[in-house]
Design a protein around this motif. Structure first.
Motif, short mmCIF file in Angstrom:
data_model
loop_
_atom_site.label_atom_id
_atom_site.label_comp_id
_atom_site.label_asym_id
_atom_site.label_seq_id
_atom_site.Cartn_x
_atom_site.Cartn_y
_atom_site.Cartn_z
N THR A 110 -1.09 -10.14 -8.47
CA THR A 110 -1.43 -8.70 -8.85
C THR A 110 -1.16 -8.69 -10.32
OG1 THR A 110 -0.36 -7.73 -7.01
CG2 THR A 110 -0.30 -6.51 -9.15
N TYR A 157 -2.88 -3.52 -7.55
CA TYR A 157 -1.97 -3.29 -6.55
C TYR A 157 -2.35 -3.31 -5.34
CZ TYR A 157 1.45 -1.60 -10.45
OH TYR A 157 2.30 -1.77 -11.46
N GLN A 158 -3.41 -3.35 -4.84
CA GLN A 158 -3.86 -3.69 -3.44
C GLN A 158 -4.20 -4.90 -2.99
OE1 GLN A 158 -7.17 -0.68 -3.20
NE2 GLN A 158 -5.73 1.05 -2.98
N THR A 163 -5.01 0.71 -9.81
CA THR A 163 -4.76 0.96 -8.27
C THR A 163 -5.35 -0.11 -7.48
OG1 THR A 163 -5.51 3.31 -9.07
CG2 THR A 163 -5.47 2.69 -6.73
N PHE A 164 -6.47 -0.73 -7.62
CA PHE A 164 -7.08 -1.91 -7.01
C PHE A 164 -6.22 -3.32 -6.90
CE2 PHE A 164 -9.64 -5.17 -5.31
CZ PHE A 164 -10.05 -4.59 -4.04
N GLN A 194 2.53 1.59 -3.64
CA GLN A 194 1.42 1.96 -4.54
C GLN A 194 1.31 3.45 -4.58
OE1 GLN A 194 -2.26 1.06 -3.50
NE2 GLN A 194 -3.45 1.74 -5.41
N SER A 195 1.30 3.98 -3.14
CA SER A 195 1.02 5.49 -3.15
C SER A 195 2.45 6.20 -3.37
CB SER A 195 0.76 5.94 -1.67
OG SER A 195 0.35 7.04 -1.46
N ALA A 226 -2.19 -6.83 -0.95
CA ALA A 226 -2.33 -6.24 0.53
C ALA A 226 -3.29 -6.93 1.16
CB ALA A 226 -2.52 -4.92 0.58
N LEU A 228 0.89 -1.18 0.05
CA LEU A 228 0.05 0.02 0.01
C LEU A 228 0.95 1.26 -0.25
CD1 LEU A 228 -2.79 -0.91 2.49
CD2 LEU A 228 -2.95 -1.13 0.24
#
Length: 483
Positions: free
Chosen positions: A300, A315-316, A312-313, A224-225, A319, A221
């Motif tokens: 991913t 990459y999450q 975006t999701f 990704q940010s 997590a 997370l």
């Protein structure tokens, strides 16, 4: 009471001081394996620690508690130090899916999935293979120097990776430096807990192992940010600064307690594979790790390719996987101390197998049929993928936290580092080949992921058969026996 002949002398504590107990006091007494140096009679006790025959508190438990603290400030500080080290070491490992997806789209976009996979498989391979020597060194010398060297290697890896631009850069910096650094930290972190816990070892190891999952939630997370804000290089440097903070308590708190076994050497001993149970457990663990790192690495990439969710999701999703694993590393360990280590292990392996074949495999098949009048809605694929990530993360948590405990039940504590390291020396070759094989399967399926989902499910079928076989070898088919 009668005991099986395991090459042990009567009147001694069970091997590894672990007792196979029956849930039903009316059933016949179960078997104990003997191991020096204790002198008390091996007794059958129930989960409350009472003698089944007399109802009195078992002297076996009293003896074990006298040898192993089973708690206290020093013991729990060791667990915290191991937890902190695993947030960095295993957190690095559990973030490889993010690195793989990013490098495939940017620095290494001209390379195939299989070729890129060798970087991460080399890292995982060295993370386990180096335990061949690290385990015996821990047994003889303790963890201090090992963890310090691991800190240096791991920090060099994460800081230098921000400056990597070519394939061979990543192969050396992440694959070699990162793999050796991770091994130097996690092998002592796991082995040190065994010096302080016996009856509560699975729970303590599970608590420490949750550190890897916590890191696997935080770092994906965070990266990704950071990638779009500060770029690849500074995102990795920020991760490195966090590693410094995490590895300070690991260096200060991880320690050993029991003296080395008299006459022990630093050399590995492959003769222990003559023990059938240990050989079968090693094969089962090989299959476990073969299957585990495929979804960690490619989930991913699959999510990006499925078209069922935003980038975006996607990459999450790793997590989410690690969030499930965070609970899955502790809860099975807690249950294993009450229900039996192998019993719990078999149950969680069945969970890994069923979620892969019942959730991920259909999702990968549906991803190839999203267009046309009979196309599968993307919401269905999205729901299957997210559910799989969460449930598989929980079920697979035991692959890391319970495996060392199961191995430890087959040896004396003084030899635990050697057994664990020897096991993972063989297992490391599975981690070396698993990710590239998965990449080759994706290429053979024209970019579809149903092949790797099937391969992952079959890995867990084989692993479950191995651990169940050892359980049957030790205590038979009775379901109410704790083992």
């Amino acid at each position: 009471m009668s005991t099986q002949d395991n090459g042990s002398k009567p009147g001694l504590l069970p091997r590894n001081n672990t007792i196979n107990t029956s849930l039903n006091p009316t059933t016949s007494p179960q078997t104990c394996q003997a191991s020096p140096p204790q002198d008390s009679d091996c007794q059958v006790i129930d989960s409350s620690g009472e003698d089944v025959e007399s109802g009195a508190t078992s002297p076996v438990n009293e003896k074990v508690e006298a040898i192993y603290p089973e708690g206290g400030l020093q013991a729990w500080l060791v667990v915290f130090g191991s937890f902190s080290g695993m947030v960095a070491g295993f957190g690095y490992m559990n973030t490889i899916g993010i690195y793989q997806a990013y490098l495939t789209e940017h620095q290494l976009s001209e390379y195939s999935e299989s070729t890129i996979g060798w970087i991460f498989s080399l890292y995982i391979f060295l993370s386990f293979f180096c335990g061949l020597q690290i385990g015996p060194v821990f047994d003889a010398k303790g963890p201090r120097v090992l963890v310090a060297l691991g800190t240096v290697f791991l920090l060099l890896s994460v800081f230098l990776m921000g400056s990597c631009t070519k394939y061979w850069h990543f192969l050396i910096v992440f694959g070699v430096l990162g793999g050796i650094g991770t091994s130097l930290i996690f092998t002592p972190a796991v082995s040190a807990i065994a010096h302080f816990f016996m009856l509560k070892r699975a729970n303590a190891t599970g608590l420490a192992a949750t550190g890897g999952s916590v890191g696997g939630v935080i770092f994906p997370l965070m990266l990704q940010s950071l990638f779009p804000k500060v770029g690849w290089a500074w995102a990795l440097r920020i991760q490195g600064f966090i590693f410094i903070v995490l590895l300070i308590p690991a260096n200060l708190l991880i320690k050993s307690r029991l003296p080395p076994r008299p006459g022990g050497t630093l050399l590995p001993d492959f003769l222990i594979f003559r023990q059938p149970a240990f050989a079968i457990v090693t094969i089962g663990t090989y299959c476990l790790e073969w299957g585990l790192f495929i979804p960690i690495t490619y989930l991913t990439s699959y999510s990006l390719a499925s078209g069922a969710m935003s980038s975006t999701f996607a990459y999450q999703i790793i997590a989410i996987f690690n969030a499930g694993s965070c609970l899955g590393r502790w809860a099975p360990g807690y249950m294993a101390d009450k229900w039996g280590r192998y019993n719990t292990m078999v149950g969680t392996i069945i969970g890994c197998m069923s979620t892969t074949l019942a959730l991920w495999l259909p999702a990968t098949v549906f991803s190839t049929r999203t267009s046309g009048p009979d196309g599968v809605p993307s919401t269905t694929i999205f729901a299957l993928t997210v559910t799989y990530a969460l449930l598989m993360g929980f079920a697979s948590g035991s692959n890391i936290s319970l495996t060392p405990v199961c191995v430890g039940m087959l040896c004396d504590t003084e030899e635990y580092g050697r057994y664990y390291a020897t096991c993972y020396t063989i297992v490391s070759f599975g981690t070396l080949t698993g990710v590239p094989i998965a990449g080759a399967i994706i290429a053979a399926c024209d970019g579809a992921y149903w092949g790797v989902a099937t391969f992952t499910g079959l890995c867990y079928v084989c692993a479950g058969a191995c651990f169940l076989s050892v359980r049957v070898m030790k205590v038979g088919w009775k379901l109410n026996v704790l083992y």
